[in-house]
Design a protein around this motif. Structure first.
Motif, PDB file in Angstrom:
ATOM      1  N   TYR A  44      37.926  59.666 -15.112  1.00 31.27           N
ATOM      2  CA  TYR A  44      36.906  59.303 -14.110  1.00 31.27           C
ATOM      3  C   TYR A  44      36.992  58.069 -13.746  1.00 31.27           C
ATOM      4  O   TYR A  44      36.375  56.983 -14.438  1.00 31.27           O
ATOM      5  CB  TYR A  44      35.448  59.775 -14.670  1.00 31.27           C
ATOM      6  N   GLU A  45      37.903  57.814 -12.946  1.00 29.80           N
ATOM      7  CA  GLU A  45      38.569  56.576 -12.651  1.00 29.80           C
ATOM      8  C   GLU A  45      37.407  55.488 -12.131  1.00 29.80           C
ATOM      9  O   GLU A  45      37.227  54.338 -12.646  1.00 29.80           O
ATOM     10  CB  GLU A  45      39.573  56.394 -11.439  1.00 29.80           C
ATOM     11  N   SER A  46      36.549  55.885 -11.342  1.00 34.84           N
ATOM     12  CA  SER A  46      35.538  55.100 -10.641  1.00 34.84           C
ATOM     13  C   SER A  46      34.026  54.894 -11.456  1.00 34.84           C
ATOM     14  O   SER A  46      33.463  54.336 -10.664  1.00 34.84           O
ATOM     15  CB  SER A  46      35.440  55.593  -9.205  1.00 34.84           C
ATOM     16  N   ALA A  47      34.160  55.327 -12.654  1.00 29.43           N
ATOM     17  CA  ALA A  47      32.979  55.327 -13.277  1.00 29.43           C
ATOM     18  C   ALA A  47      32.483  53.735 -13.573  1.00 29.43           C
ATOM     19  O   ALA A  47      31.342  53.758 -13.272  1.00 29.43           O
ATOM     20  CB  ALA A  47      33.166  55.742 -14.808  1.00 29.43           C
ATOM     21  N   PHE A  48      33.249  52.834 -13.919  1.00 33.60           N
ATOM     22  CA  PHE A  48      32.653  51.630 -13.997  1.00 33.60           C
ATOM     23  C   PHE A  48      32.183  51.001 -12.698  1.00 33.60           C
ATOM     24  O   PHE A  48      30.966  50.609 -12.792  1.00 33.60           O
ATOM     25  CB  PHE A  48      33.729  50.785 -14.536  1.00 33.60           C
ATOM     26  N   GLY A  79      35.474  52.881 -19.488  1.00 35.85           N
ATOM     27  CA  GLY A  79      36.942  52.888 -19.890  1.00 35.85           C
ATOM     28  C   GLY A  79      37.232  52.158 -21.198  1.00 35.85           C
ATOM     29  O   GLY A  79      36.427  51.354 -21.804  1.00 35.85           O
ATOM     30  N   VAL A  80      38.353  52.456 -21.717  1.00 42.60           N
ATOM     31  CA  VAL A  80      38.713  52.010 -22.985  1.00 42.60           C
ATOM     32  C   VAL A  80      40.477  51.563 -22.916  1.00 42.60           C
ATOM     33  O   VAL A  80      41.211  52.175 -21.801  1.00 42.60           O
ATOM     34  CB  VAL A  80      38.554  52.828 -24.110  1.00 42.60           C
ATOM     35  N   THR A  81      40.890  50.577 -23.477  1.00 45.23           N
ATOM     36  CA  THR A  81      42.296  50.192 -23.447  1.00 45.23           C
ATOM     37  C   THR A  81      43.026  50.768 -24.614  1.00 45.23           C
ATOM     38  O   THR A  81      42.435  51.089 -25.680  1.00 45.23           O
ATOM     39  CB  THR A  81      42.497  48.789 -23.344  1.00 45.23           C
ATOM     40  N   TYR A  82      44.426  50.912 -24.416  1.00 49.18           N
ATOM     41  CA  TYR A  82      45.040  51.547 -25.504  1.00 49.18           C
ATOM     42  C   TYR A  82      45.017  50.650 -26.831  1.00 49.18           C
ATOM     43  O   TYR A  82      45.091  51.166 -27.885  1.00 49.18           O
ATOM     44  CB  TYR A  82      46.666  51.677 -25.120  1.00 49.18           C
ATOM     45  N   ASP A 120      31.417  44.511 -23.484  1.00 51.68           N
ATOM     46  CA  ASP A 120      32.567  43.780 -23.713  1.00 51.68           C
ATOM     47  C   ASP A 120      33.356  43.877 -22.314  1.00 51.68           C
ATOM     48  O   ASP A 120      34.175  44.739 -22.360  1.00 51.68           O
ATOM     49  CB  ASP A 120      33.320  44.493 -25.033  1.00 51.68           C
ATOM     50  N   LEU A 121      33.298  42.801 -21.640  1.00 52.71           N
ATOM     51  CA  LEU A 121      34.173  42.464 -20.543  1.00 52.71           C
ATOM     52  C   LEU A 121      35.388  42.028 -20.748  1.00 52.71           C
ATOM     53  O   LEU A 121      36.392  41.856 -19.929  1.00 52.71           O
ATOM     54  CB  LEU A 121      33.274  41.853 -19.406  1.00 52.71           C
ATOM     55  N   LEU A 122      35.454  41.218 -21.957  1.00 57.40           N
ATOM     56  CA  LEU A 122      36.647  40.310 -22.323  1.00 57.40           C
ATOM     57  C   LEU A 122      37.804  41.061 -22.704  1.00 57.40           C
ATOM     58  O   LEU A 122      38.862  40.864 -22.014  1.00 57.40           O
ATOM     59  CB  LEU A 122      36.380  39.676 -23.284  1.00 57.40           C
ATOM     60  N   THR A 123      37.620  42.361 -23.417  1.00 62.87           N
ATOM     61  CA  THR A 123      38.868  42.712 -24.020  1.00 62.87           C
ATOM     62  C   THR A 123      39.577  43.346 -22.787  1.00 62.87           C
ATOM     63  O   THR A 123      41.068  43.115 -22.960  1.00 62.87           O
ATOM     64  CB  THR A 123      38.485  43.922 -24.905  1.00 62.87           C
ATOM     65  N   PRO A 124      39.239  43.927 -21.978  1.00 60.00           N
ATOM     66  CA  PRO A 124      40.241  44.876 -20.858  1.00 60.00           C
ATOM     67  C   PRO A 124      41.234  43.604 -20.147  1.00 60.00           C
ATOM     68  O   PRO A 124      42.082  43.808 -19.701  1.00 60.00           O
ATOM     69  CB  PRO A 124      39.373  45.596 -19.967  1.00 60.00           C
ATOM     70  N   LEU A 125      40.470  42.545 -20.213  1.00 61.08           N
ATOM     71  CA  LEU A 125      41.098  41.563 -19.205  1.00 61.08           C
ATOM     72  C   LEU A 125      42.485  40.902 -20.048  1.00 61.08           C
ATOM     73  O   LEU A 125      43.294  40.335 -19.486  1.00 61.08           O
ATOM     74  CB  LEU A 125      39.907  40.377 -19.180  1.00 61.08           C
ATOM     75  N   THR A 138      35.460  57.438 -20.289  1.00 59.07           N
ATOM     76  CA  THR A 138      35.462  57.915 -18.794  1.00 59.07           C
ATOM     77  C   THR A 138      36.900  57.927 -18.590  1.00 59.07           C
ATOM     78  O   THR A 138      37.364  58.708 -17.548  1.00 59.07           O
ATOM     79  CB  THR A 138      34.500  57.044 -17.948  1.00 59.07           C
ATOM     80  N   LYS A 139      37.644  56.971 -18.849  1.00 62.47           N
ATOM     81  CA  LYS A 139      38.993  56.808 -18.292  1.00 62.47           C
ATOM     82  C   LYS A 139      39.857  55.733 -18.928  1.00 62.47           C
ATOM     83  O   LYS A 139      39.322  54.780 -19.604  1.00 62.47           O
ATOM     84  CB  LYS A 139      38.849  55.956 -16.723  1.00 62.47           C
ATOM     85  N   LEU A 140      41.119  55.866 -19.453  1.00 64.30           N
ATOM     86  CA  LEU A 140      41.776  54.942 -20.089  1.00 64.30           C
ATOM     87  C   LEU A 140      42.283  53.888 -19.006  1.00 64.30           C
ATOM     88  O   LEU A 140      42.860  54.046 -18.155  1.00 64.30           O
ATOM     89  CB  LEU A 140      43.187  55.536 -20.566  1.00 64.30           C
ATOM     90  N   ILE A 141      41.953  52.626 -19.651  1.00 61.66           N
ATOM     91  CA  ILE A 141      42.264  51.272 -18.642  1.00 61.66           C
ATOM     92  C   ILE A 141      43.092  50.401 -19.066  1.00 61.66           C
ATOM     93  O   ILE A 141      43.081  50.193 -20.309  1.00 61.66           O
ATOM     94  CB  ILE A 141      40.879  50.773 -18.036  1.00 61.66           C
ATOM     95  N   ASN A 142      43.436  49.644 -18.344  1.00 56.42           N
ATOM     96  CA  ASN A 142      43.991  48.126 -18.578  1.00 56.42           C
ATOM     97  C   ASN A 142      43.209  47.319 -17.443  1.00 56.42           C
ATOM     98  O   ASN A 142      42.805  47.523 -16.628  1.00 56.42           O
ATOM     99  CB  ASN A 142      45.545  48.076 -18.691  1.00 56.42           C
ATOM    100  N   GLY A 143      43.439  45.921 -17.763  1.00 58.50           N
ATOM    101  CA  GLY A 143      43.165  45.080 -17.047  1.00 58.50           C
ATOM    102  C   GLY A 143      43.309  45.249 -15.619  1.00 58.50           C
ATOM    103  O   GLY A 143      42.398  45.051 -14.525  1.00 58.50           O
ATOM    104  N   THR A 144      44.580  45.611 -15.044  1.00 57.51           N
ATOM    105  CA  THR A 144      44.909  45.768 -13.900  1.00 57.51           C
ATOM    106  C   THR A 144      44.100  46.878 -13.161  1.00 57.51           C
ATOM    107  O   THR A 144      43.785  46.937 -12.113  1.00 57.51           O
ATOM    108  CB  THR A 144      46.436  45.895 -13.709  1.00 57.51           C
ATOM    109  N   THR A 145      44.261  48.090 -13.738  1.00 57.97           N
ATOM    110  CA  THR A 145      43.766  49.324 -13.248  1.00 57.97           C
ATOM    111  C   THR A 145      42.438  49.075 -13.031  1.00 57.97           C
ATOM    112  O   THR A 145      41.722  49.510 -12.078  1.00 57.97           O
ATOM    113  CB  THR A 145      44.128  50.440 -13.981  1.00 57.97           C
TER     114      THR A 145
END
Lengths: 788, 600
Positions: free
Chosen positions: B156-160, B552-555, B235-240, B579-586
């Motif tokens: 669910y990409e737009s969850a955040f 979202g969570v990162t790998y 935790d906004l830092l980690t995905p960045l 909700t979705k696998l994310i990285n900073g860019t996506t």
């Protein structure tokens, strides 16, 4: 104990017994004489209508409803038309069939529920006789009219009237008739003189019972068994014929030597009956005729009424009630005098044991030698189930329990369940409850139905006790009781909304599976909207709350509930509903108090109704979002002027929102747009819409250095970025001289390594070398490496 | 086919099978041949549940992408729309159906809403006058999709964005529903912990739904002991930060979508003898990445610097295995060798693929730009000069590096400084607008709204306290043989995972102060179990925690949790849901707004 067999009467090889069920609690003046009586099977309630055909309006007949033990439940004067017949439905509702063919339905407590008619033509011809019957399809009604026509309804819950074909030669009503359910078809069996006819949907067929003497005379009475499998006929010459109702076999033919018509005639059987019989009752005599042609005679002292049961016949009169039944085989085995059956020995062994006599051991040995101890225990348990007297039950169960001790690997499930069931049965048999159910009947009707019937009678605490005692899962047991109780509670007009809501909440609490919305819907049906709303508050499933609230026009509340549920689709549903229902101002105000709904509606508007979005922001004085909205819109404008005016709107709103940065940035964008338009017009530079950086880049590549310089100054571009831009631009165009001049214009804010690297990037080592000397000492190595 | 889902401590194949069963049942409801018209967004997630072969078994003959206009012709009896419940899609469907009716009248239409039907959409179809054209209208409740043996995603990409920008909590409702489904299959989860507003909201809905279902008591022995709900905004830092695990880097560089990655084909060219090299493939190479591949399962969570060694070790093992053939003397031995061949060949091709991927990744990670950018990230994370304008960022803007890279760095600086000084913030914003265009004003506003960018309000920057208390920076991270989760970012230990780790031992009570500094409430709830379902734990048996990342969570975070599961003394196994696998860019991309320009 010792007198168990005292009430036994032999009939052929078997025995019949008459058990006293109750001394009736009622006191009826004239007994049952001149009354219309209806008693439901399975120990159901009794209805009495005194002098049903009294028409004088000054003294109306009285309709009385009693429990089977004679406790008055309700009574009220009968104000409608003359009643022909009373009967009970499977869900304990009283059906009153009137002369004019209308059927009035009352609940156990005498409140009128609904009515229906057996057909228009009946109003004229009148009902002569009616019968209420039970079949797998539910409760049915059959009538015969003054014009000798039969009409049937097999299920009153799903009323479909069937008018049966005419019976040739029938005048008025037949001498006797019954309703038969066979092969999933409901038929009427009727007699005209000595002839017997079967009347079904399509035809009327004459039939002949096998073995009925042609000289037996006219058939004046007939009855079918509980299961519709057996039929009995009585003729005016006193002949009794009994056999299968499909008329394939004769079971009894007997001359009663009584020519007057019996008041009632019923089958008395039980599952696995050894000696089924037909019971006939006259004014002073009760006659039991077995298949073996043996009889038992009982005197009748008081006006009595017979109720056919699955495993016997109940005899009700003004003072007491008895159950006449064949003694179950297992009871015969145990209690028959000098019986040597294993159960009988075990009972004896236990009796001796209680007396601390060593004979106990002798009996036990005997049983064990025959290796029948398990059988003995089973017999005792089974017999206990069939006994009505708690003392007898106890002694049998104790004997069984005693025997159990000497058995290894005995599965006591049956023992335990019988104990439990007997406790439940004894509780409902109590005179105060008044359901004289036998164990056989109980097993047939199932616990679920027993609880239902307790609910119809509003014995809520008892029902709950039973559910808990028998450990029925809550959603089938206790919660069902609570639901019924609450639905009933909300109809109590004398209590205030608060009192009821509180009472319901205290009792029902958070019992899972009790639907508050169901209870609330009930309250709403009774016109108690406020109560319904209070109750809905307790409903955990918002999906259930919301539609009812909307129906009750409590839109605000519906919206709150929808929001609470988190189900956004539900919120959308209410919002759409509100939008259509309210004027725009009210609608917006409502949303304003519900931020979640408002955000969702905004989402909706973003996709569907941009204009509304603007109004929403306006109303909320949300200047920031309004400004953003104008920015978005500006991009959709084709003409520069419109675009600028939208941006001006944005500036105004950003100012109102005290967002100085955005206001300034927007103003700069407007300035840039104007500048771009001007240059596009003058030089055809194609700049409109580009970012400031790209604009400068384009200007430099077009050689418009002055204009680029102007932007750099006007828009206060940081030196660093401008220097990078110019460096790259000059290098790209290989204007090396210009680059050198630029490098010397002032001290480079980006250092000189950038110059070296950029020259190398454009493959000019010669130019690159020019800047090496200016590179800071720390970066010198890197610079030399770059040049190579 | 999906065996890898059942290897973990919790057999997630049960969930997949349940989902497949529902799908088959729906397909069989529409008797006869069928064509599926796909909402394109759904094809990826569906691929994780059912391949085309399953659809084919149920007479699906054609597949189309949903687009406006007329439906492509297909000689089938049923047309089934697989769509998300969105109004704009309803309009397209209506258009499809209306233009269809005139041509063929014998085709039956059906709609399958994923994951839930919506009254709003049905109303829209009704308004468009096509509601009556549908024979079946159903919902396919696909909330949590089994992604790997220990991983569930709602995709669910737009969850955040919905939760934090638009105040639309639809995704949380689906989350709660998904967790209810999960509990129906795996038993009631007795303990729920959470941190953050969304977490609180989900837990509330779950408890509420439990009351709704109550009565029908769940008689399954609970598989999960604990559920931990974490808001992404805690935790906004980690995905960045740039992920430095193998899988994380693949995702950062090439993007992993629904378990697949598309890679530049050059390195994968099969060089056969005698063949000219001109036939280089031009189509990107598409690879599926999950634990079904033994080698990948082994290396994906390693720090990239340890991958090379692992690959060469594997290479040696494989060639040694092939050498075995020389030792095979007897017929029996040869036979045994041959029987192992397919497995060995698969291993060899897997090794070849990953060697190629590692080379591709290495080209990037050894570049100066990557190094510089990483240095700045690490400076921020350790709190160096976070309060002034960063020269590297300035230079990157001047070089017009990709905007997202800039945004990631600026946001990171802001987060690590608990907001930027107004002057610094305005400077960055102005630089971005002047360089990349004024239209990004809206995006910047979004980032501010989400808390990723903010002016410093409180006088104190509490990030250093958080960093110290939770040991977010470990100086001597061991990349080869890690002893702490910080290896996944070569020094930075993801905050979210530290919270998870502390919860397991010694418990959140020890970090009350820090929890209060992080946004949103933290809480604990217990769900009553029917008596008899209380687990009797064997000595040494691990507890199982489901960690749900809302937003979202990162790998790399997943890698860190897997690392914790594998630690011998942790006593805890983690299953991850998101909700979705994310990285900073996506992630940043979903927060961007681009006004559509109609200007000439």
């Amino acid at each position: 104990m010792a007198f168990v067999t005292a009430s036994w009467n032999p009939l052929g090889e078997a025995f019949y017994r008459k058990l006293e069920l109750y001394e009736m609690s009622w006191s009826i003046r004239d007994g049952l004489r001149d009354s219309l009586v209806a008693a439901a099977p399975y120990g159901g309630p009794i209805a009495l209508l005194r002098e049903p055909l009294r028409h004088s309006p000054s003294s109306r007949p009285q309709l009385e409803i009693y429990s089977a033990s004679g406790i008055a439940i309700t009574s009220f004067p009968w104000k409608s038309g003359p009643v022909v017949h009373l009967g009970w439905s499977v869900s304990d509702e009283l059906l009153c069939v009137q002369e004019d063919g209308s059927v009035l339905i009352y609940d156990l407590f005498g409140s009128f529920k609904r009515h229906f008619s057996m057909g228009q033509e009946v109003v004229q011809s009148q009902v002569l006789e009616a019968k209420v019957f039970h079949s797998p399809y539910g409760t049915g009604i059959a009538i015969v009219t003054g014009s000798s026509r039969f009409t049937l309804a097999t299920n009153i819950e799903d009323l479909k009237l069937r008018r049966l074909p005419e019976v040739p030669g029938l005048q008025g009503k037949p001498a006797s008739w019954v309703v038969l359910t066979q092969d999933r078809q409901t038929k009427v069996l009727l007699s005209i003189g000595p002839e017997l006819y079967i009347l079904d949907n399509t035809s009327c067929t004459a039939v002949c019972p096998p073995g009925l003497s042609p000289h037996a005379g006219s058939i004046v009475h007939m009855s079918v068994s509980f299961s519709y499998k057996y039929l009995s006929l009585f003729t005016d010459s006193g002949h009794l014929w009994a056999g299968l109702s499909n008329l394939q076999e004769k079971l009894i033919e007997f001359d009663t030597k009584k020519t007057d018509r019996p008041k009632q005639m019923l089958w008395c059987r039980r599952p696995k009956s050894q000696q089924p019989s037909v019971v006939l009752m006259w004014e002073r005599l009760l006659l039991v005729v077995g298949e073996c042609n043996d009889t038992i005679q009982f005197p009748v002292v008081d006006v009595s009424f017979l109720v056919g049961e699955l495993d016997g016949v109940r005899i009700i009169n003004s003072t007491n009630q008895e159950l006449l039944q064949e003694v179950p085989l297992v009871c015969q085995d145990i209690f028959k005098i000098a019986s040597m059956a294993p159960g009988a020995l075990l009972l004896e062994a236990h009796r001796e044991y209680e007396k601390s006599s060593q004979k106990a051991d002798e009996y036990l040995r005997e049983i064990k030698e025959q290796n029948v101890l398990e059988k003995a225990v089973q017999q005792c348990v089974e017999a206990a189930a069939h006994e009505y007297d708690p003392a007898t039950q106890k002694s049998l169960m104790r004997a069984a329990s005693f025997g159990k001790c000497f058995l290894t690997d005995f599965c006591s499930d049956h023992f335990v369940s019988t104990c439990r069931e007997l406790r439940v049965l004894n509780a409902v048999r109590e005179s105060s409850v008044g359901m004289p159910l036998t164990h056989t009947q109980f097993k047939q009707m199932t616990l679920q139905v027993l609880i239902d019937r307790l609910l119809f009678r509003q014995f809520y605490p008892l029902a709950i006790e039973i559910c808990r005692y028998l450990k029925i899962p809550d959603y089938q047991g206790v919660n069902r009781v609570l639901k019924h109780w609450a639905s009933c509670k909300v109809q109590q007009k004398e209590l205030s909304d608060d009192a009821i809501a509180r009472a319901v909440c205290v009792k029902v609490g958070e019992s899972p599976g009790v639907s508050y919305s169901h209870i609330a819907a009930k309250a709403y049906e009774c016109g108690r909207t406020e109560l319904a709303i209070k109750l809905l508050d307790f409903e955990p499933r918002s999906g259930e709350q919301v539609p009812l609230l909307l129906k009750m026009k409590r839109s605000h509340l519906a919206l709150n509930k929808a929001v609470e549920s988190g189900d956004t689709d539900l919120v959308y549903m209410v919002v759409t509903h509100l939008k259509n229902e309210m004027n725009r101002g009210d609608f917006f105000m409502t949303l304003r108090n519900q931020p979640v709904a408002l955000s969702l509606y905004r989402q909706f508007c973003k996709l569907q109704e941009q204009e509304t979005l603007k109004d929403l922001y306006n109303q909320d004085d949300n200047h920031q979002e309004l400004a953003n909205y104008y920015v978005t819109v500006s991009y959709r404008e084709k003409r520069l002027e419109s675009r600028l005016s939208q941006l001006q709107n944005a500036v105004d709103e950003y100012n109102k929102a005290k967002n100085d940065f955005a206001a300034k940035a927007t103003e700069e964008e407007m300035r840039l747009l104007r500048f771009q338009r001007k240059l596009d017009d003058e030089k055809g530079a194609g700049l409109l819409g580009l970012s400031l950086q790209v604009t400068m880049e384009t200007l430099l590549s077009l050689g418009l250095h002055k204009q680029a310089e102007q932007l750099y100054r006007d828009f206060k571009v940081p030196d660093k970025r401008y220097w990078w831009l110019k460096l790259k631009s000059l290098a790209e165009k290989e204007e090396w001289e210009e680059l050198e001049k630029f490098s010397k214009s002032k001290k480079s804010p980006i250092g000189y390594l950038a110059f070296v690297e950029t020259c190398i990037k454009y493959n000019n080592r010669y130019e690159a070398k020019k800047y090496i000397s200016k590179v800071t000492p720390e970066q010198k190595v890197k610079a030399h490496l770059a040049v190579g | 086919m999906a065996a890898h889902l059942s290897y973990g401590k919790v057999n997630l194949n049960i969930l997949r099978e349940a989902a497949r069963k529902d799908l088959r049942e729906f397909l069989d409801k529409c008797a006869g041949s069928k064509a599926i018209v796909w909402d394109e967004y759904l094809t990826g997630p569906f691929g994780l549940i059912a391949q085309y072969s399953l659809l084919k078994e149920h007479e699906v003959e054609k597949m189309f992408t949903l687009k406006s206009g007329r439906l492509p012709s297909a000689d089938v009896k049923n047309i089934i729309f697989f769509v998300r419940p969105r109004l704009e899609l309803m309009d397209i469907i209506a258009e499809n159906v209306q233009s269809e009716d005139k041509l063929h009248s014998s085709r039956d239409f059906h709609i399958l809403f994923v994951p839930r039907r919506s009254m709003l959409c049905e109303q829209r179809l009704k308004d468009q006058g096509v509601l009556g054209s549908f024979i079946n209208m159903d919902e396919y409740i696909l909330d949590l999709i089994p992604y790997d043996g220990d991983l569930l995603s709602m995709e669910y990409e737009s969850a955040f964005r919905e939760c934090y920008l638009e105040n639309d909590q639809t995704s949380l409702y689906h989350t709660a529903k998904g967790l209810m489904t999960l509990q129906a299959l795996y038993g009631t989860i007795p303990q729920i912990y959470g941190k953050g507003d969304c977490a609180r909201h989900v837990a509330n809905m779950m408890l509420r739904m439990k009351r709704e279902f109550a009565g029908i008591q769940n008689q399954i022995l609970p598989v999960f002991d604990t559920l931990l709900l974490l808001d992404r905004n805690v935790d906004l830092l980690t995905p960045l930060a740039t992920q430095l695990t193998y899988e994380g880097l693949i995702d950062e560089i090439y993007g992993i979508n629904n378990g697949y990655v598309k890679l530049p084909p050059e390195k994968f060219a099969q060089k056969k003898q005698g063949e000219a090299s001109k036939d280089l493939p031009t189509e990107p190479k598409k690879l599926q990445l999950n634990s079904a591949e033994e080698l990948y399962a082994e290396i994906r969570d390693k720090n990239f610097n340890a991958v090379g060694a692992a690959l060469s070790k594997k290479a040696k093992i494989i060639s040694a295995a092939f050498e075995e053939r020389h030792n095979a003397k007897t017929v029996g031995e040869i036979k045994q060798f041959v029987s192992q061949l397919p497995h060995m060949q698969a291993a060899r091709s897997s090794l070849a693929n990953h060697t190629s991927i590692a080379e591709l990744v290495k080209d990037i990670t050894t570049s100066e730009a990557f190094f510089d950018s990483l240095t700045v990230e690490q400076e921020f994370m350790t709190g160096v000069d976070t309060d002034k304008v960063n020269t590297y960022i300035e230079d990157c803007i001047a070089q017009k590096d990709p905007l997202i890279k800039i945004l990631r760095l600026v946001c990171m600086q802001s987060v690590c400084n608990n907001g930027l000084k107004q002057k610094v913030l305005d400077y960055y914003k102005r630089e971005i607008l002047q360089t990349y265009g004024y239209e990004h004003l809206l995006t910047l506003h979004n980032l501010e709204k989400a808390g990723l960018l903010k002016p410093q309000t409180s006088s104190r920057n509490n990030y250093p306290t958080i960093r110290k208390t939770l040991k977010l920076w470990m100086e001597d991270a061991n990349e080869q043989n890690p002893n702490d989760i910080s290896y996944v970012y070569s020094g930075y230990a993801p905050l979210s995972i530290r919270l998870t780790q502390v919860l397991a031992r010694p418990g959140w009570r020890s970090i009350e102060e820090v929890l209060k500094m992080l946004p949103g409430p933290h809480f604990e709830e217990r769900q009553q179990l029917p008596s008899g379902l209380h687990k009797k734990r064997q000595q040494g048996e691990n507890r199982t925690t489901l960690v749900f990342f809302l937003g979202g969570v990162t790998y790399a975070e997943i890698a860190a949790l897997r690392f914790l599961s594998q630690m011998e003394d942790s006593g805890m196994e983690y299953i991850i849901a998101t909700t979705k696998l994310i990285n900073g860019t996506t992630w940043i991309k979903t927060l961007m707004d681009r006004p559509e320009s109609h200007a000439a």
